[in-house]
Design a protein around this motif. Structure first.
Motif, PDB file in Angstrom:
ATOM      1  N   VAL A 182     -18.872  33.983 -29.573  1.00 51.40           N
ATOM      2  CA  VAL A 182     -18.233  33.826 -28.266  1.00 51.40           C
ATOM      3  C   VAL A 182     -17.311  35.013 -27.968  1.00 51.40           C
ATOM      4  O   VAL A 182     -17.289  35.534 -26.850  1.00 51.40           O
ATOM      5  CB  VAL A 182     -17.443  32.501 -28.192  1.00 51.40           C
ATOM      6  N   LEU A 183     -16.561  35.464 -28.973  1.00 47.66           N
ATOM      7  CA  LEU A 183     -15.628  36.580 -28.771  1.00 47.66           C
ATOM      8  C   LEU A 183     -16.336  37.838 -28.290  1.00 47.66           C
ATOM      9  O   LEU A 183     -15.794  38.582 -27.465  1.00 47.66           O
ATOM     10  CB  LEU A 183     -14.871  36.883 -30.071  1.00 47.66           C
ATOM     11  N   ILE A 184     -17.557  38.077 -28.774  1.00 45.90           N
ATOM     12  CA  ILE A 184     -18.252  39.311 -28.429  1.00 45.90           C
ATOM     13  C   ILE A 184     -18.685  39.335 -26.962  1.00 45.90           C
ATOM     14  O   ILE A 184     -18.976  40.395 -26.416  1.00 45.90           O
ATOM     15  CB  ILE A 184     -19.478  39.538 -29.351  1.00 45.90           C
ATOM     16  N   ILE A 185     -18.719  38.175 -26.301  1.00 42.33           N
ATOM     17  CA  ILE A 185     -19.034  38.155 -24.869  1.00 42.33           C
ATOM     18  C   ILE A 185     -17.801  37.770 -24.045  1.00 42.33           C
ATOM     19  O   ILE A 185     -17.906  37.315 -22.915  1.00 42.33           O
ATOM     20  CB  ILE A 185     -20.210  37.200 -24.551  1.00 42.33           C
ATOM     21  N   SER A 186     -16.625  37.955 -24.644  1.00 40.45           N
ATOM     22  CA  SER A 186     -15.357  37.700 -23.961  1.00 40.45           C
ATOM     23  C   SER A 186     -14.591  39.011 -23.866  1.00 40.45           C
ATOM     24  O   SER A 186     -15.005  40.023 -24.446  1.00 40.45           O
ATOM     25  CB  SER A 186     -14.534  36.671 -24.749  1.00 40.45           C
ATOM     26  N   PRO A 187     -13.457  39.026 -23.152  1.00 41.56           N
ATOM     27  CA  PRO A 187     -12.669  40.274 -23.076  1.00 41.56           C
ATOM     28  C   PRO A 187     -12.020  40.655 -24.399  1.00 41.56           C
ATOM     29  O   PRO A 187     -11.522  41.771 -24.552  1.00 41.56           O
ATOM     30  CB  PRO A 187     -11.594  39.946 -22.029  1.00 41.56           C
ATOM     31  N   ILE A 188     -11.992  39.741 -25.346  1.00 43.18           N
ATOM     32  CA  ILE A 188     -11.322  39.976 -26.631  1.00 43.18           C
ATOM     33  C   ILE A 188     -12.217  40.802 -27.542  1.00 43.18           C
ATOM     34  O   ILE A 188     -13.416  40.539 -27.658  1.00 43.18           O
ATOM     35  CB  ILE A 188     -10.951  38.650 -27.300  1.00 43.18           C
ATOM     36  N   ARG A 243     -19.312  38.883 -17.458  1.00 47.34           N
ATOM     37  CA  ARG A 243     -19.182  38.256 -16.135  1.00 47.34           C
ATOM     38  C   ARG A 243     -20.109  37.051 -16.018  1.00 47.34           C
ATOM     39  O   ARG A 243     -19.696  35.978 -15.556  1.00 47.34           O
ATOM     40  CB  ARG A 243     -19.488  39.262 -15.038  1.00 47.34           C
ATOM     41  N   ASN A 244     -21.376  37.221 -16.424  1.00 45.89           N
ATOM     42  CA  ASN A 244     -22.338  36.121 -16.324  1.00 45.89           C
ATOM     43  C   ASN A 244     -21.921  34.933 -17.183  1.00 45.89           C
ATOM     44  O   ASN A 244     -22.106  33.781 -16.798  1.00 45.89           O
ATOM     45  CB  ASN A 244     -23.728  36.599 -16.749  1.00 45.89           C
ATOM     46  N   PHE A 245     -21.318  35.221 -18.336  1.00 41.14           N
ATOM     47  CA  PHE A 245     -20.871  34.165 -19.243  1.00 41.14           C
ATOM     48  C   PHE A 245     -19.757  33.337 -18.612  1.00 41.14           C
ATOM     49  O   PHE A 245     -19.755  32.105 -18.695  1.00 41.14           O
ATOM     50  CB  PHE A 245     -20.398  34.783 -20.559  1.00 41.14           C
ATOM     51  N   PHE A 246     -18.801  34.012 -17.960  1.00 40.40           N
ATOM     52  CA  PHE A 246     -17.705  33.284 -17.331  1.00 40.40           C
ATOM     53  C   PHE A 246     -18.169  32.507 -16.092  1.00 40.40           C
ATOM     54  O   PHE A 246     -17.625  31.459 -15.770  1.00 40.40           O
ATOM     55  CB  PHE A 246     -16.562  34.233 -16.971  1.00 40.40           C
ATOM     56  N   THR A 250     -23.138  28.198 -20.026  1.00 38.35           N
ATOM     57  CA  THR A 250     -24.320  27.667 -20.716  1.00 38.35           C
ATOM     58  C   THR A 250     -25.300  28.757 -21.139  1.00 38.35           C
ATOM     59  O   THR A 250     -26.139  28.515 -22.018  1.00 38.35           O
ATOM     60  CB  THR A 250     -25.062  26.653 -19.823  1.00 38.35           C
ATOM     61  N   ILE A 251     -25.200  29.958 -20.555  1.00 42.41           N
ATOM     62  CA  ILE A 251     -26.134  31.023 -20.940  1.00 42.41           C
ATOM     63  C   ILE A 251     -25.939  31.437 -22.398  1.00 42.41           C
ATOM     64  O   ILE A 251     -26.831  32.040 -23.003  1.00 42.41           O
ATOM     65  CB  ILE A 251     -26.001  32.264 -20.034  1.00 42.41           C
ATOM     66  N   ALA A 252     -24.779  31.109 -22.972  1.00 41.42           N
ATOM     67  CA  ALA A 252     -24.493  31.501 -24.355  1.00 41.42           C
ATOM     68  C   ALA A 252     -24.823  30.405 -25.364  1.00 41.42           C
ATOM     69  O   ALA A 252     -24.745  30.639 -26.574  1.00 41.42           O
ATOM     70  CB  ALA A 252     -23.023  31.892 -24.496  1.00 41.42           C
ATOM     71  N   PHE A 253     -25.214  29.216 -24.900  1.00 41.87           N
ATOM     72  CA  PHE A 253     -25.467  28.110 -25.827  1.00 41.87           C
ATOM     73  C   PHE A 253     -26.531  28.437 -26.873  1.00 41.87           C
ATOM     74  O   PHE A 253     -26.333  28.139 -28.065  1.00 41.87           O
ATOM     75  CB  PHE A 253     -25.851  26.848 -25.051  1.00 41.87           C
ATOM     76  N   PRO A 254     -27.669  29.039 -26.504  1.00 41.86           N
ATOM     77  CA  PRO A 254     -28.665  29.369 -27.533  1.00 41.86           C
ATOM     78  C   PRO A 254     -28.114  30.314 -28.596  1.00 41.86           C
ATOM     79  O   PRO A 254     -28.413  30.166 -29.787  1.00 41.86           O
ATOM     80  CB  PRO A 254     -29.794  30.032 -26.728  1.00 41.86           C
ATOM     81  N   MET A 255     -27.297  31.265 -28.178  1.00 45.13           N
ATOM     82  CA  MET A 255     -26.735  32.241 -29.119  1.00 45.13           C
ATOM     83  C   MET A 255     -25.695  31.591 -30.040  1.00 45.13           C
ATOM     84  O   MET A 255     -25.620  31.896 -31.229  1.00 45.13           O
ATOM     85  CB  MET A 255     -26.081  33.413 -28.370  1.00 45.13           C
ATOM     86  N   ILE A 256     -24.908  30.678 -29.475  1.00 47.36           N
ATOM     87  CA  ILE A 256     -23.876  30.005 -30.280  1.00 47.36           C
ATOM     88  C   ILE A 256     -24.529  29.118 -31.336  1.00 47.36           C
ATOM     89  O   ILE A 256     -24.073  29.073 -32.489  1.00 47.36           O
ATOM     90  CB  ILE A 256     -22.946  29.176 -29.369  1.00 47.36           C
ATOM     91  N   SER A 333     -33.921  33.048 -16.385  1.00 50.35           N
ATOM     92  CA  SER A 333     -33.827  34.475 -16.700  1.00 50.35           C
ATOM     93  C   SER A 333     -32.871  35.215 -15.766  1.00 50.35           C
ATOM     94  O   SER A 333     -32.166  36.143 -16.185  1.00 50.35           O
ATOM     95  CB  SER A 333     -35.215  35.118 -16.639  1.00 50.35           C
ATOM     96  N   SER A 334     -32.813  34.798 -14.505  1.00 46.74           N
ATOM     97  CA  SER A 334     -31.943  35.487 -13.540  1.00 46.74           C
ATOM     98  C   SER A 334     -30.458  35.322 -13.871  1.00 46.74           C
ATOM     99  O   SER A 334     -29.624  36.092 -13.379  1.00 46.74           O
ATOM    100  CB  SER A 334     -32.206  34.968 -12.130  1.00 46.74           C
ATOM    101  N   ASP A 335     -30.122  34.341 -14.699  1.00 42.85           N
ATOM    102  CA  ASP A 335     -28.724  34.154 -15.095  1.00 42.85           C
ATOM    103  C   ASP A 335     -28.200  35.353 -15.882  1.00 42.85           C
ATOM    104  O   ASP A 335     -26.980  35.552 -15.991  1.00 42.85           O
ATOM    105  CB  ASP A 335     -28.565  32.897 -15.965  1.00 42.85           C
ATOM    106  N   TYR A 336     -29.118  36.144 -16.455  1.00 41.15           N
ATOM    107  CA  TYR A 336     -28.729  37.261 -17.314  1.00 41.15           C
ATOM    108  C   TYR A 336     -28.834  38.610 -16.606  1.00 41.15           C
ATOM    109  O   TYR A 336     -28.702  39.655 -17.244  1.00 41.15           O
ATOM    110  CB  TYR A 336     -29.600  37.285 -18.574  1.00 41.15           C
TER     111      TYR A 336
END
Length: 341
Positions: A182-188, A243-246, A250-256, A333-336
């Motif tokens: 999650v951190l890698i797709i956040s501003p942190i 931006r898309n994550f915020f 849900t776009i990050a659920f598969p990765m998490i 797919s357009s979510d990304y």
């Protein structure tokens, strides 16, 4: 206050990226090549020097974020260096080693910004002469005075994580991997967090697997919505999808979920790393190469490295992305899609 903290964190993140990524991209690969091509040693040395300049660059980047004048910005950079812990002085010889204590660099930079803002134009004609010296001697030395305590506290946090990981490597590995995914797709900055708490051992290894899960997953997910180059760039930094994550978490659920599985396996198989490798993922193949460097190159370690850092992130993300898109219909797919305009 919120804006002040955000500027300091932005400056730290920018400095970390500028100074650490060159070595992350080529460092581990060059270590393998240099025994056969020793002329490349200067390239590796250059990247290491850049890492040790991290305190100065963080200070300068922080000053830029606050829109300080050139003199004020350079003064903040000098103060950050003084309070960093990156150097030692013995018998008149200055030695640079490592990157310093990142959290203390940030604290010193913040104090220096407040100090130069307080001075403002009060020094008048003596600004060029006095401001750099005063900033080094006041906030710089204050930061240096705090250094032993901050270093001890950050080391303690890292030790607690490592101790908890040694007790429950599978559970803690899974949790750490999910956090870093999650951190890698956040501003942190994942690199900043890992270096601040000096994350090492299994904790660093599983953190790196979490970053791999996000980078590889976002690469696969964004391929249909973006061009090939943009998709590949996600492997180096999944922050492209911030931006898309915020907008749609849900776009990050598969990765998490992928990160949770990889982290558990990483804990079970004792995948290890260092504070500097923990936040990079597959960028420059830092994660797998650092793991092999620490445990040694043998058939077992090479197989584990290829499986956990490359093969499984691809396979698990492919399966979970298809599941979330076609079965659950939570993503498309357009979510990304990434818009640079």
């Amino acid at each position: 206050m919120k804006n002040f903290i955000n500027n300091v964190l932005t400056g730290m993140s920018m400095g970390i990226v500028v100074c650490l990524i060159p070595n992350a991209l080529v460092g581990e690969i060059l270590k393998l090549i240099i025994p056969y091509v020793p002329q490349l040693q200067i390239v590796l040395d250059t990247s290491i020097i850049a890492m040790s300049l991290l305190p100065v660059v963080i200070g300068v980047m922080t000053g830029i974020c606050f829109k300080l004048t050139p003199i004020q910005t350079c003064s903040v950079g000098l103060a950050s260096f003084i309070g960093s812990g990156v150097y030692t002085m013995q018998e008149g010889t200055l030695t640079l080693a490592g990157i310093g204590v990142v959290i203390n660099i940030g604290l010193t930079a913040a104090l220096a910004v407040l100090f130069v803002q307080f001075l403002g134009n009060h020094l008048k004609d003596f600004t060029l002469i006095a401001m750099p010296a005063l900033t080094m001697f006041v906030p710089g030395l204050v930061g240096a005075a705090f250094l032993p305590y901050v270093k001890s506290a950050s080391g303690w946090v890292g030790e607690v994580i490592m101790y908890a990981t040694s007790l429950q490597p599978v559970l803690m590995g899974s949790i750490i991997a999910m956090i870093f995914a999650v951190l890698i797709i956040s501003p942190i900055s994942t690199i900043g967090v890992a270096t601040v708490i000096m994350l090492s051992g299994i904790g660093a290894g599983t953190a790196n697997l979490g970053v791999c899960a996000s980078g590889v997953g976002m690469c696969i997910a964004s391929y249909r919505a973006n061009n090939f180059g943009t998709a590949i760039a996600h492997v180096v930094s999944a922050k492209i999808q911030m931006r898309n994550f915020f907008m749609k978490p849900t776009i990050a659920f598969p990765m998490i979920i992928t990160a949770a599985i990889l982290g558990a396996l990483g804990g079970y198989f004792e995948i290890v790393g260092t504070p500097y490798s923990a936040g990079f993922g597959l960028g420059g193949f830092v994660g797998p190469l650092k793991y092999l460097d620490l445990v040694g190159w043998n058939m077992t370690s090479i197989t584990l490295s290829l499986t956990l850092f490359i093969a499984l992130p691809i396979i698990l993300n492919l399966i979970l992305l298809k599941l979330f898109e076609r079965k659950f219909k939570w993503i498309k797919s357009s979510d990304y899609a990434v818009n640079y305009e």
